[in-house]
Design a protein around this motif. Structure first.
Motif, PDB file in Angstrom:
ATOM      1  N   GLU A 165       0.971  -1.116   0.412  1.00 28.66           N
ATOM      2  CA  GLU A 165       0.043   0.211   0.280  1.00 28.66           C
ATOM      3  C   GLU A 165       0.661   1.620  -0.002  1.00 28.66           C
ATOM      4  OE1 GLU A 165      -3.623   2.047   2.399  1.00 28.66           O
ATOM      5  OE2 GLU A 165      -2.856  -0.461   3.493  1.00 28.66           O
ATOM      6  N   ASN A 166       0.529   1.943  -0.649  1.00 31.69           N
ATOM      7  CA  ASN A 166       1.517   3.417  -1.102  1.00 31.69           C
ATOM      8  C   ASN A 166       3.236   3.854  -0.924  1.00 31.69           C
ATOM      9  OD1 ASN A 166      -1.125   5.039  -1.131  1.00 31.69           O
ATOM     10  ND2 ASN A 166      -1.338   4.923   0.551  1.00 31.69           N
ATOM     11  N   VAL A 167       3.417   1.955  -1.663  1.00 30.01           N
ATOM     12  CA  VAL A 167       4.997   2.415  -1.176  1.00 30.01           C
ATOM     13  C   VAL A 167       5.689   3.153  -1.973  1.00 30.01           C
ATOM     14  CG1 VAL A 167       6.505   0.464  -2.028  1.00 30.01           C
ATOM     15  CG2 VAL A 167       4.466  -0.216  -1.781  1.00 30.01           C
ATOM     16  N   TYR A 168       5.872   3.652  -3.152  1.00 29.89           N
ATOM     17  CA  TYR A 168       6.000   4.723  -4.639  1.00 29.89           C
ATOM     18  C   TYR A 168       5.908   6.115  -2.936  1.00 29.89           C
ATOM     19  CZ  TYR A 168       7.761   8.068  -7.331  1.00 29.89           C
ATOM     20  OH  TYR A 168       8.442   8.666  -8.109  1.00 29.89           O
ATOM     21  N   SER A 169       4.645   6.326  -1.939  1.00 32.84           N
ATOM     22  CA  SER A 169       4.936   7.551  -1.360  1.00 32.84           C
ATOM     23  C   SER A 169       5.836   7.536  -0.728  1.00 32.84           C
ATOM     24  CB  SER A 169       3.555   7.808  -1.086  1.00 32.84           C
ATOM     25  OG  SER A 169       3.086   6.801   0.108  1.00 32.84           O
ATOM     26  N   LYS A 170       6.943   6.664  -0.040  1.00 29.94           N
ATOM     27  CA  LYS A 170       7.870   6.677   0.951  1.00 29.94           C
ATOM     28  C   LYS A 170       9.122   6.005   0.838  1.00 29.94           C
ATOM     29  CE  LYS A 170       4.360   5.564   4.696  1.00 29.94           C
ATOM     30  NZ  LYS A 170       4.117   4.119   5.647  1.00 29.94           N
ATOM     31  N   LEU A 171       9.004   5.070  -0.350  1.00 26.66           N
ATOM     32  CA  LEU A 171      10.518   4.546  -1.427  1.00 26.66           C
ATOM     33  C   LEU A 171      10.599   6.006  -2.362  1.00 26.66           C
ATOM     34  CD1 LEU A 171      10.023   0.781  -1.564  1.00 26.66           C
ATOM     35  CD2 LEU A 171      11.639   2.958   0.369  1.00 26.66           C
ATOM     36  N   LYS A 172       9.884   6.652  -2.809  1.00 27.42           N
ATOM     37  CA  LYS A 172      10.480   8.215  -3.258  1.00 27.42           C
ATOM     38  C   LYS A 172      11.834   8.703  -3.765  1.00 27.42           C
ATOM     39  CE  LYS A 172       6.500  11.035  -2.754  1.00 27.42           C
ATOM     40  NZ  LYS A 172       5.498  11.771  -3.427  1.00 27.42           N
ATOM     41  N   TYR A 173      11.816   8.942  -2.168  1.00 27.99           N
ATOM     42  CA  TYR A 173      13.079   9.326  -1.593  1.00 27.99           C
ATOM     43  C   TYR A 173      14.336   8.679  -1.670  1.00 27.99           C
ATOM     44  CZ  TYR A 173       8.498  12.570   0.001  1.00 27.99           C
ATOM     45  OH  TYR A 173       7.591  13.251  -0.118  1.00 27.99           O
ATOM     46  N   GLU A 174      14.114   7.159  -1.607  1.00 26.60           N
ATOM     47  CA  GLU A 174      15.879   7.067  -1.539  1.00 26.60           C
ATOM     48  C   GLU A 174      16.297   7.216  -2.846  1.00 26.60           C
ATOM     49  OE1 GLU A 174      16.545   6.016   1.581  1.00 26.60           O
ATOM     50  OE2 GLU A 174      15.094   7.032   1.650  1.00 26.60           O
ATOM     51  N   SER A 175      15.948   7.866  -3.411  1.00 29.97           N
ATOM     52  CA  SER A 175      16.686   7.489  -4.603  1.00 29.97           C
ATOM     53  C   SER A 175      18.033   8.717  -4.975  1.00 29.97           C
ATOM     54  CB  SER A 175      16.089   8.237  -6.424  1.00 29.97           C
ATOM     55  OG  SER A 175      14.911   7.456  -6.456  1.00 29.97           O
ATOM     56  N   GLY A 176      19.149   8.273  -5.218  1.00 32.69           N
ATOM     57  CA  GLY A 176      20.661   8.609  -5.153  1.00 32.69           C
ATOM     58  C   GLY A 176      21.235   8.563  -4.769  1.00 32.69           C
ATOM     59  N   ALA A 177      22.569   8.327  -4.375  1.00 34.34           N
ATOM     60  CA  ALA A 177      23.772   8.223  -3.931  1.00 34.34           C
ATOM     61  C   ALA A 177      23.933   8.064  -2.341  1.00 34.34           C
ATOM     62  CB  ALA A 177      25.292   8.726  -4.682  1.00 34.34           C
ATOM     63  N   HIS A 178      24.064   6.674  -1.963  1.00 38.32           N
ATOM     64  CA  HIS A 178      24.326   6.685  -0.660  1.00 38.32           C
ATOM     65  C   HIS A 178      25.550   6.070  -0.259  1.00 38.32           C
ATOM     66  CE1 HIS A 178      20.043   5.762   0.548  1.00 38.32           C
ATOM     67  NE2 HIS A 178      20.108   5.969  -1.077  1.00 38.32           N
ATOM     68  N   ARG A 179      26.405   6.840   0.301  1.00 39.50           N
ATOM     69  CA  ARG A 179      27.322   6.833   1.047  1.00 39.50           C
ATOM     70  C   ARG A 179      27.610   6.730   2.368  1.00 39.50           C
ATOM     71  NH1 ARG A 179      30.957  12.418   1.615  1.00 39.50           N
ATOM     72  NH2 ARG A 179      29.354  12.309   3.725  1.00 39.50           N
ATOM     73  N   VAL A 180      28.427   5.367   2.463  1.00 33.74           N
ATOM     74  CA  VAL A 180      29.047   4.880   3.285  1.00 33.74           C
ATOM     75  C   VAL A 180      30.286   5.505   3.863  1.00 33.74           C
ATOM     76  CG1 VAL A 180      29.726   2.761   2.451  1.00 33.74           C
ATOM     77  CG2 VAL A 180      28.937   2.332   5.056  1.00 33.74           C
TER      78      VAL A 180
END
Length: 351
Positions: A165-180
């Motif tokens: 339910e409403n997956v994109y509404s939450k995960l859409k902010y995850e696009s980009g470079a993640h640095r560790v």
């Protein structure tokens, strides 16, 4: 505000009537379109029903406050109801903000190991595990679509479908470079290294969104490849699709069945083309506003995961949380909520 809510209620009821029409019921595509349109209005429709009841209760309480015997009791109740009204009106303001038409969709997430060689691939695997745990917490389902394992561990590429339910509404902010930032297992002198993995979140394309012309697609059947183990097939079941107009290539080998691999590859290709078309349209119409939380580009550095300090920092909104260990176990909710809250605040300010 009341006028907008009334328009939404009228539209919702109109769509309800259409869904009872036998001609529309027999048309699956039309029924799906109407159901999706109604789902986008449901939150506003439901809160308007609650709001109308609250206004009626306030009106009744005002009348009772004139009663000599019940006056004091009614005044206390009226004060409580007025507080509820103010809170509900703030909620309505947020619900009436322009919605992303993709918010209710499932997503395909693609993670790639980037800078840092083996450590970047290992971190890509860590992010994949984090999203699996987060999905479990949200009651979502995950289906692996495409995977290229790394010999050192993790993945050079992994893509997966997230359903719920409403997956994109939450995960859409995850696009980009993640640095560790951490000490890799291969580091002998205890030095902290910085590596990155990139994440791309795409709303799942459905038939009503994008119809793939298979005459534009070249299909190649190959033998699965990998770094060994039971997951590598010994039959020609891997499928490579090449979309000739754009040059987009999709490779699927996660299933032992050629048919299933082809189905997955087509789904990924449809979604990538739908995402490409959406981005092109946004650029043409100038819809990528400054208020948007991040550009969604794979190259944009969005977040740092610092292991020595047990810290996660989202650079787009300056949000820091010192519970990295829990975040990597899927406790991503506070980070996502902070991004949603800031997104809503910017929209309310009209930025």
């Amino acid at each position: 505000m009341l006028e907008r809510l009334q328009v939404i209620e009228d539209k919702y009821n109109e769509l309800n009537e259409k869904l009872m029409d036998q001609e529309i019921i027999s048309n699956i595509k039309k029924t799906l379109e109407i159901t999706k349109e109604q789902a986008m209005l449901r939150d506003a429709y439901n809160i308007y029903q609650e709001y109308k009841k609250l206004l009626a209760d306030i009106s009744d309480a005002k009348e009772l406050s004139k009663d000599l015997e019940l006056g004091e009791f009614a005044k206390e109740e009226l004060e409580e109801l007025e507080n509820q009204r103010k809170k509900m009106e703030k909620d309505i303001e947020i619900i009436l903000l322009p919605k992303d038409p993709n918010d209710g969709k499932n997503v395909i997430v693609e993670i790639r190991g980037a800078a840092g060689g083996d450590e970047g691939n290992i971190f890509a695997g860590d992010l994949y595990r984090m999203y699996i745990k987060y999905a479990e917490n949200e009651g979502w389902k995950i289906e692996e679509m495409e995977a290229e394992s790394s010999e050192a561990g993790g993945y050079s590429l992994v893509s997966f479908l997230v359903k719920g339910e409403n997956v994109y509404s939450k995960l859409k902010y995850e696009s980009g470079a993640h640095r560790v930032q951490r000490v890799p297992s291969t580091e002998t002198q205890g030095r902290v290294h910085t590596s990155t993995a990139t994440v791309l979140v795409m709303p799942e394309a459905e038939e009503v969104d994008f119809e793939l012309d298979m005459s534009e697609v070249r299909i190649d059947i190959t033998r699965s490849s990998g770094c060994g183990g039971q997951g590598v097939n010994t039959t020609d079941s891997a499928v490579r699709l090449t979309h000739m107009p754009t040059g987009i290539v999709v490779y699927s080998q996660t299933e032992r069945s050629q048919i299933k691999n082809k189905e997955k590859a087509i789904k990924i290709l449809q979604t990538r083309l739908f995402d490409l078309r959406t981005r092109q349209r946004e650029e043409e119409l100038g819809e990528v506003r400054k208020s948007k939380i991040g550009t969604g580009d794979r190259s944009e550095k969005i977040r740092t995961y610092n292991y020595p300090q047990n810290r996660v920092t989202d650079h787009r909104i300056g949000f820091t949380i010192n519970t990295l260990d829990r975040v990597m176990e899927g406790d991503l909710g506070k980070v996502i909520e902070a991004l949603i809250t800031e997104d809503q605040a910017r929209k309310l300010r009209g930025e």
